[in-house]
Motif scaffolding. Structure first.
Motif, PDB file in Angstrom:
ATOM      1  N   GLY A 140       0.812  -1.210   0.000  1.00  0.00           N
ATOM      2  CA  GLY A 140       0.000   0.000   0.000  1.00  0.00           C
ATOM      3  C   GLY A 140       0.839   1.250   0.000  1.00  0.00           C
ATOM      4  N   GLY A 141       0.148   2.384  -0.138  1.00  0.00           N
ATOM      5  CA  GLY A 141       0.865   3.641  -0.241  1.00  0.00           C
ATOM      6  C   GLY A 141       0.322   4.755   0.621  1.00  0.00           C
ATOM      7  N   VAL A 144       0.449   8.300  -0.018  1.00  0.00           N
ATOM      8  CA  VAL A 144       0.751   9.082  -1.218  1.00  0.00           C
ATOM      9  C   VAL A 144       0.585  10.579  -0.960  1.00  0.00           C
ATOM     10  N   LEU A 167      -5.811   4.014   4.085  1.00  0.00           N
ATOM     11  CA  LEU A 167      -4.887   4.290   2.984  1.00  0.00           C
ATOM     12  C   LEU A 167      -5.060   3.176   1.947  1.00  0.00           C
ATOM     13  N   PRO A 168      -4.869   3.480   0.673  1.00  0.00           N
ATOM     14  CA  PRO A 168      -5.050   2.447  -0.351  1.00  0.00           C
ATOM     15  C   PRO A 168      -4.004   1.332  -0.233  1.00  0.00           C
ATOM     16  N   LYS A 169      -4.500   0.098  -0.323  1.00  0.00           N
ATOM     17  CA  LYS A 169      -3.621  -1.076  -0.229  1.00  0.00           C
ATOM     18  C   LYS A 169      -4.367  -2.279  -0.778  1.00  0.00           C
ATOM     19  N   VAL A 205      -2.809   1.220  -5.377  1.00  0.00           N
ATOM     20  CA  VAL A 205      -3.153   2.644  -5.232  1.00  0.00           C
ATOM     21  C   VAL A 205      -3.864   3.129  -6.496  1.00  0.00           C
ATOM     22  N   GLU A 206      -3.331   2.772  -7.660  1.00  0.00           N
ATOM     23  CA  GLU A 206      -3.950   3.179  -8.929  1.00  0.00           C
ATOM     24  C   GLU A 206      -5.370   2.635  -9.056  1.00  0.00           C
ATOM     25  N   THR A 238      -7.930   4.241  -6.441  1.00  0.00           N
ATOM     26  CA  THR A 238      -8.136   5.689  -6.387  1.00  0.00           C
ATOM     27  C   THR A 238      -8.187   6.382  -7.748  1.00  0.00           C
ATOM     28  N   LEU A 295       2.629   7.545 -10.044  1.00  0.00           N
ATOM     29  CA  LEU A 295       3.136   7.317  -8.688  1.00  0.00           C
ATOM     30  C   LEU A 295       4.623   6.978  -8.704  1.00  0.00           C
ATOM     31  N   TRP A 332       4.233  -1.032   3.364  1.00  0.00           N
ATOM     32  CA  TRP A 332       3.824   0.323   2.994  1.00  0.00           C
ATOM     33  C   TRP A 332       4.988   1.097   2.382  1.00  0.00           C
TER      34      TRP A 332
END
Length: 194
Positions: free
Chosen positions: A73-74, A76, A94-96, A113-114, A117, A122, A148
């Motif tokens: 995950g990130g 960002v 958080l996106p993961k 993440v892409e 979201t 990135l 992460w």
């Protein structure tokens, strides 16, 4: 020492027991993970400490207690220094997501993440702390290990929540809004943010 979360309650892997109200010590080699999770979920216990004399083997022994799910995950940042958050299952996160076969953990983190979201461009800046939590799927407890990465992007396009993953919002949040979001987030995320 390691922290593995069951909801917001920690399981601490340590070489040292702690005698304090709300904390119970267990021998790491003798525990049944399901019993520890149930105890944390159904009692006033604040923390379970799993003790083993060899610090180097703490995590190795613990990870054998249930199937492991590897995720990336990130955290960002955009050009304004805001952080990318998703709102999933009623909480800020958080996106993961889970790693797929034959991809590196860095590739997993960027892809997830892409997908979650809609953010592109990135770039990984550095690895962050690895987090651990326990969840139940199809009647079995599993240990999720999330790697992460701090990321940057100059993306300023439209954000698209991945609805089929239960994500209802994607937002860039600044300091004040992050503080508010942390009131309704997960313990692992709070560690990464603070």
């Amino acid at each position: 020492m390691y922290k593995i979360f069951v909801g917001d309650k920690p399981i601490i892997l340590s070489t040292k027991p702690k005698d304090k109200k709300g904390i119970k010590n267990y021998d790491l080699k003798k525990i049944v993970l399901r019993d520890i999770v149930r105890k944390l979920n159904s009692s006033s216990l604040k923390e379970a400490r799993l003790i083993h004399k060899n610090e180097k083997k703490l995590l190795k022994f613990f990870l054998k207690k249930a199937p492991n799910v590897i995720a990336g995950g990130g955290k960002v940042y955009n050009r304004d220094g805001k952080i990318l958050f998703i709102f999933r299952n009623g909480k800020w996160d958080l996106p993961k997501g889970k790693a797929e076969k034959k991809e590196s953990i860095e590739e997993t983190a960027i892809r997830e993440v892409e997908e979650e979201t809609g953010v592109e461009g990135l770039k990984i800046v550095k690895p962050l702390e690895t987090t651990y939590h326990i969840f139940k799927r199809r009647g079995r407890y599993r240990i999720k290990i999330t790697y992460w990465f701090e990321m940057q992007t100059s993306f300023d396009g439209k954000l698209y929540p991945q609805e089929k993953e239960g994500i209802t919002k994607v937002k860039w949040l600044g300091k004040k809004k992050i503080e508010k979001a942390m009131e309704n987030s997960y313990a692992n995320i709070k560690i990464l943010i603070h």
